[in-house]
Write an enzyme that holds these catalytic residues in place. Structure first.
Site, mmCIF file in Angstrom:
data_model
loop_
_atom_site.group_PDB
_atom_site.id
_atom_site.type_symbol
_atom_site.label_atom_id
_atom_site.label_comp_id
_atom_site.label_asym_id
_atom_site.label_seq_id
_atom_site.Cartn_x
_atom_site.Cartn_y
_atom_site.Cartn_z
ATOM 1 C CG HIS A 119 0.878 -3.953 5.191
ATOM 2 N ND1 HIS A 119 0.046 -3.610 4.153
ATOM 3 C CD2 HIS A 119 1.459 -5.127 4.837
ATOM 4 C CE1 HIS A 119 0.121 -4.534 3.212
ATOM 5 N NE2 HIS A 119 0.971 -5.463 3.595
ATOM 6 C CD GLU A 155 -1.737 -3.662 9.009
ATOM 7 O OE1 GLU A 155 -1.302 -2.495 8.984
ATOM 8 O OE2 GLU A 155 -2.348 -4.189 8.062
ATOM 9 C CG HIS A 193 -1.868 -1.145 1.235
ATOM 10 N ND1 HIS A 193 -2.062 -1.962 2.328
ATOM 11 C CD2 HIS A 193 -2.686 -1.614 0.255
ATOM 12 C CE1 HIS A 193 -2.964 -2.875 2.022
ATOM 13 N NE2 HIS A 193 -3.358 -2.688 0.780
ATOM 14 C CD GLU A 217 -0.417 0.363 4.505
ATOM 15 O OE1 GLU A 217 -1.655 0.296 4.556
ATOM 16 O OE2 GLU A 217 0.321 -0.637 4.479
HETATM 17 ZN ZN LIG Z 1 -1.289 -2.051 4.196
#
Ligand SMILES: [Zn+2]
Length: 335
Positions: free
Chosen positions: A150, A215, A58, A61
């Site tokens: 991420h 994350e 993404h 990020e």
């Molecule tokens: Zn992500």
């Protein structure tokens, strides 16, 4: 050699497949594709592990992208001695340039799919990245790891957590891998309950890698990530690059493990959360709470110690509007 980093060159459109070269310390480098670079000790057969670190799947990020940028530069400056085979990936380069999550569609829903006629920049890139990972692991029998890094666009009561892809039939979730994640500063793990189209699921399913979506905090633009402490992740990855694979025996007691209890289905445009739809990840849900209503049908929490993750009431009908998760330490022991 110019002073710009591999990330800067990638963002400037200056990286593409090149020939392999070796540094004086015996470490060999090859750029395999835009934003994809491989490092190997010159005697790769002596390597104890194969490591893939991806980030920027993404494009907004950026904290893990900056971490990976620094790892690459430390290797190129020969400050970090490479004793493992390592593949670094800047995932969605076009989205990184634009500072956006994606250009056309969410890339982390495009892996592990059968070929289809539709085309698009993210579909094409996802397929190429899967191919690079497959070629990188090849037929080596050394342990394989893939950490897909991420940051979250969603608020979260727990800053750092990993999503552990559902193991292939006949395989189990590994306590050792969860303990290793805790060494990297990730002390919450969500065990996936279904197959999925994420990069980490693909690397586990297709290539038998210990693979995780991780994350690491909230998404911010480049240069604004000082609030995210990635020092443990940095130290852990630096250790793996230098061939140091830790062998923790037990999962530390502070590590929290969850599994998905239920998906929250959205069947109609009448779907409504009874809570704020932007509620933080890991918010506790009291037993008996009516969490949502969909075409007059209530969705009631029946689980003890339930929490919500990835709530999104705006998905189209037919998709899930979030997940109800429950503690799973016992489940891990009993699987
Ligand atoms: Zn992500």
């Amino acid at each position: 050699m110019s002073n710009s980093t591999f990330l800067q060159k990638t963002l400037a459109g200056e990286t593409s497949m090149g020939l392999q070269y070796c540094l004086p310390n015996g470490m060999c480098v090859q750029v395999l594709d835009e934003g994809v670079i491989r490092f190997e000790p010159n005697d790769a057969s002596s390597s104890g592990l194969d490591l893939v670190v991806s980030c920027g799947i993404h494009g907004n990020e950026t904290a893990p992208v900056e971490l990976v940028e620094q790892l690459i530069e430390r290797i190129l400056r020969q400050e970090l001695r490479v004793k493992s085979r390592v593949l670094f990936i800047f995932g969605n380069v076009a989205a990184l340039r634009a500072g956006k999550r994606f250009v056309e569609e969410d890339m982390n829903r495009l892996f592990n799919r059968s070929p289809e006629v539709e085309d698009g920049p993210e579909k094409r890139r996802a397929m190429m990245l899967e191919m690079h990972v497959g070629r990188f692991f090849g037929s080596n029998t050394t342990p394989r790891f893939h950490y897909d890094l991420h940051t979250a666009i969603h608020g979260s009561l727990i800053e750092k957590f990993a999503i552990y892809p559902l193991p292939k039939p006949g395989c189990r979730f590994s306590a050792t891998e969860i303990a290793r994640l805790s060494l990297a500063g990730v002390e919450t793990v969500l065990l996936q309950s279904t197959s999925s189209s994420t990069f980490s699921y693909s690397s586990n399913y297709k290539y038998d890698a210990h693979a995780f979506t991780i994350e690491l905090g909230s998404a911010r633009p480049f240069g604004q990530n000082t609030g995210i402490d990635l020092s443990k992740m940095d130290a852990y990855l630096s250790g793996l690059i230098q061939g140091q694979l830790p062998h923790p025996e037990l999962i530390p007691p502070q590590v929290q493990i969850f599994r998905v209890s239920r998906e929250i289905p959205k069947t109609s445009h009448d779907f409504k959360f009874a809570i704020d739809g932007k509620t933080d990840n890991f918010t506790p849900l009291a037993k008996g709470l009516t969490l949502a209503e969909d075409a007059g049908v209530p969705f009631v929490i029946t689980e003890d110690d339930a929490r919500i993750i990835f709530p999104n009431p705006d998905v189209p009908p037919g998709q899930r509007a979030g997940l109800v998760i429950v503690p799973a330490r016992n489940y891990l022991a009993e699987q």
